[in-house]
Design an enzyme around this catalytic site. Structure first.
Site, PDB file in Angstrom:
ATOM      1  NE  ARG A 160      -2.799   0.575   3.468  1.00 61.01           N
ATOM      2  CZ  ARG A 160      -2.316   1.249   4.533  1.00 61.01           C
ATOM      3  NH1 ARG A 160      -2.018   2.526   4.421  1.00 61.01           N
ATOM      4  NH2 ARG A 160      -2.143   0.648   5.683  1.00 61.01           N
ATOM      5  CE1 TYR A 178     -15.864  10.063 -16.368  1.00 58.96           C
ATOM      6  CE2 TYR A 178     -14.854  10.046 -14.205  1.00 58.96           C
ATOM      7  CZ  TYR A 178     -15.561   9.408 -15.199  1.00 58.96           C
ATOM      8  OH  TYR A 178     -15.977   8.122 -15.017  1.00 58.96           O
ATOM      9  CG  ASP A 223      -8.310  14.469 -15.568  1.00 58.28           C
ATOM     10  OD1 ASP A 223      -7.558  13.931 -16.402  1.00 58.28           O
ATOM     11  OD2 ASP A 223      -9.318  13.919 -15.102  1.00 58.28           O
ATOM     12  CE  LYS A 279     -11.260   6.715 -19.482  1.00 59.80           C
ATOM     13  NZ  LYS A 279     -11.328   6.459 -18.080  1.00 59.80           N
TER      14      LYS A 279
HETATM   15  N1  PLP Z   1     -10.657  11.785 -15.785  1.00 63.20           N
HETATM   16  C1  PLP Z   1     -11.204  11.737 -16.996  1.00 63.20           C
HETATM   17  C2  PLP Z   1     -10.973  12.879 -17.940  1.00 63.20           C
HETATM   18  C3  PLP Z   1     -11.959  10.633 -17.396  1.00 63.20           C
HETATM   19  O1  PLP Z   1     -12.506  10.610 -18.626  1.00 63.20           O
HETATM   20  C4  PLP Z   1     -12.138   9.569 -16.473  1.00 63.20           C
HETATM   21  C5  PLP Z   1     -12.942   8.382 -16.850  1.00 63.20           C
HETATM   22  O2  PLP Z   1     -13.561   8.303 -17.884  1.00 63.20           O
HETATM   23  C6  PLP Z   1     -11.558   9.676 -15.203  1.00 63.20           C
HETATM   24  C7  PLP Z   1     -10.820  10.782 -14.884  1.00 63.20           C
HETATM   25  C8  PLP Z   1     -11.738   8.570 -14.192  1.00 63.20           C
HETATM   26  O3  PLP Z   1     -10.946   7.483 -14.543  1.00 63.20           O
HETATM   27  P1  PLP Z   1     -11.243   5.975 -14.061  1.00 63.20           P
HETATM   28  O4  PLP Z   1     -12.479   5.531 -14.770  1.00 63.20           O
HETATM   29  O5  PLP Z   1     -10.010   5.237 -14.457  1.00 63.20           O
HETATM   30  O6  PLP Z   1     -11.454   6.021 -12.591  1.00 63.20           O
END
Ligand code: PLP
Length: 399
Positions: A55, A108, A180, A205
């Protein structure tokens, strides 16, 4: 490290030293045998030790973290079990009672909910900025702001925020900026170079790249990394070593994939912007996109994400998405296969048309994560699906 080109750099970064295997060894261990009491104390006082307790850190996961830190031009990185693991760690690490946060409205969905519901329950209020304008951020950021949170390009309208300008506004007030960076990937954009404090990803992604693993990562300079670590080791969003292996393997081809995602998306954006059944295309690589000049300055490529509005609204949008044969109907993005979505009937389906309007989701909007397929097949698929949706062609049987 030998070689300067991005692909050579990534490959030398992700292989072992001379005499070691080219593939990453998976150290599937939750804990380590300690030599003596003193070494336990030393580990417990170390930042993210890798041979103590998984962890806190793991040698396999650390190799992935080091590779991403290098790509992001960061001092280090912490890998998480999902993108939301990275988002929630960063937001909780920087949230402060009685201080407010400033964030872009177009985020998101789960990140937006973390701010508007979860942090709000802990008395941290977020001021949402409606558009990507630096002045709109400047109007909200004060010395009492805990952090600024943004995505650029944003989902799903691909708005571009000037990360350098917003970071300067925030730095003037001593406020950290969290970006992000999932949509562009570190090969197209490096927020820390533009003045941001933390750059985070859903590694599910582009970093993983094959829609077969869930993960996330936080990259930052040393001071911010220590702050993130204080929260991370208690929240426990740690990425498993097996999944670290998969994302690390994905990164070996990141350069090739991003080159192809960028090229395919630009070609499709141009193709769609001349298509008679398309009202509007949102892609920062098009010269008429409002954020094009900023995107040219802050991005090395315009990325693989685009959205467009079909003529005919909701019904045509939904039929078009369902008529695609090459593009796969599905959520997520950044994988080798093209993924298509009609937000009004999928992600934003539970909202009323009025609520979608407020959320900035046009009824005929299609979001496309452009994959690495052959461009002629993608153009053909979208062209045919647009005709089917407009009632001009019978749907082909599903393959
Ligand atoms: N940030 C963005 C821009 C996303 O499109 C997503 C998910 O689609 C996330 C964060 C969250 O990622 P995760 O689904 O791997 O938790």
């Amino acid at each position: 490290m030998s070689g300067k080109g991005p692909n050579t750099r990534i490959l030398s970064l992700t292989r072992g030293e001379r005499g070691e295997g080219l593939g990453l060894a998976i150290e599937q261990s939750a804990t380590w045998s300690l030599k003596d009491a003193q070494s336990g104390v030393a580990n417990a006082q170390t930042f993210a030790p890798t041979t103590f307790y998984t962890r806190w850190g793991n040698p396999t996961t650390r190799r992935l973290e080091n590779a991403v830190a290098h790509l992001e031009h960061a001092d280090g990185a912490l890998a998480t079990a999902s993108g939301m693991g990275a988002v929630s760690t960063a937001l909780i690490a920087y949230a402060r009672r009685k201080k407010h946060a400033v964030a872009q409205r177009s985020l998101y969905t789960a990140s937006h909910e973390m701010l508007s519901r979860v942090l709000a329950d802990f008395d941290v209020k977020t001021d949402f900025v409606p558009g990507p304008d630096t002045d709109a951020f400047a109007a909200k950021v004060t010395r009492d702001t805990a952090f600024v949170y943004l995505e650029s390009p944003s989902n799903p309208l691909m708005q571009i925020t000037d990360i350098r300008a917003v970071s300067e506004v925030a730095a003037d007030k001593g406020v950290p900026v969290i970006v992000d960076n999932t949509f562009p990937s570190p090969l197209n954009q490096r927020p820390l170079e533009l003045g941001a404090t933390v750059s985070l990803h859903s590694a599910t992604k582009y970093l993983g790249g094959h829609s077969d693993v869930t993960g996330g990562i936080l990259a930052a300079g040393e001071e911010a990394l220590h702050k993130l670590w204080d929260t991370y080791k208690m929240l426990g969003p740690t990425l498993a070593p097996n999944d670290a292996f998969l994302i690390h393997r994905g990164i070996k081809t990141l350069g090739l994939r991003i080159e192809r995602h960028n090229a395919n998306a630009l070609r499709l954006a141009r193709f769609l912007s001349e298509h008679p059944r398309v009202e509007k295309v949102h892609y920062p690589g098009l010269p008429d996109h409002p954020g094009h000049e900023v995107a040219k300055r802050q991005m090395d490529g315009f990325g693989g994400m685009l959205s467009f509005e079909v003529k005919g609204g909701y019904d045509v949008g939904r039929r078009m998405m369902e008529a695609c044969q090459v593009c796969v109907l599905g959520v997520s993005l950044g994988g080798v296969e093209s993924l298509i979505q009609h937000p009004a009937s999928t992600s934003h389906g539970p909202l009323s048309p009025e609520e979608r309007k407020v959320a900035g989701i046009p009824e005929g909007l299609i979001r496309l994560s452009v994959g690495i397929e052959d461009i002629e097949d993608l153009e053909g698929d979208l062209d045919r699906a647009l005709s089917v949706a407009a009632g001009k062609e019978a749907p082909a049987p599903r393959a």
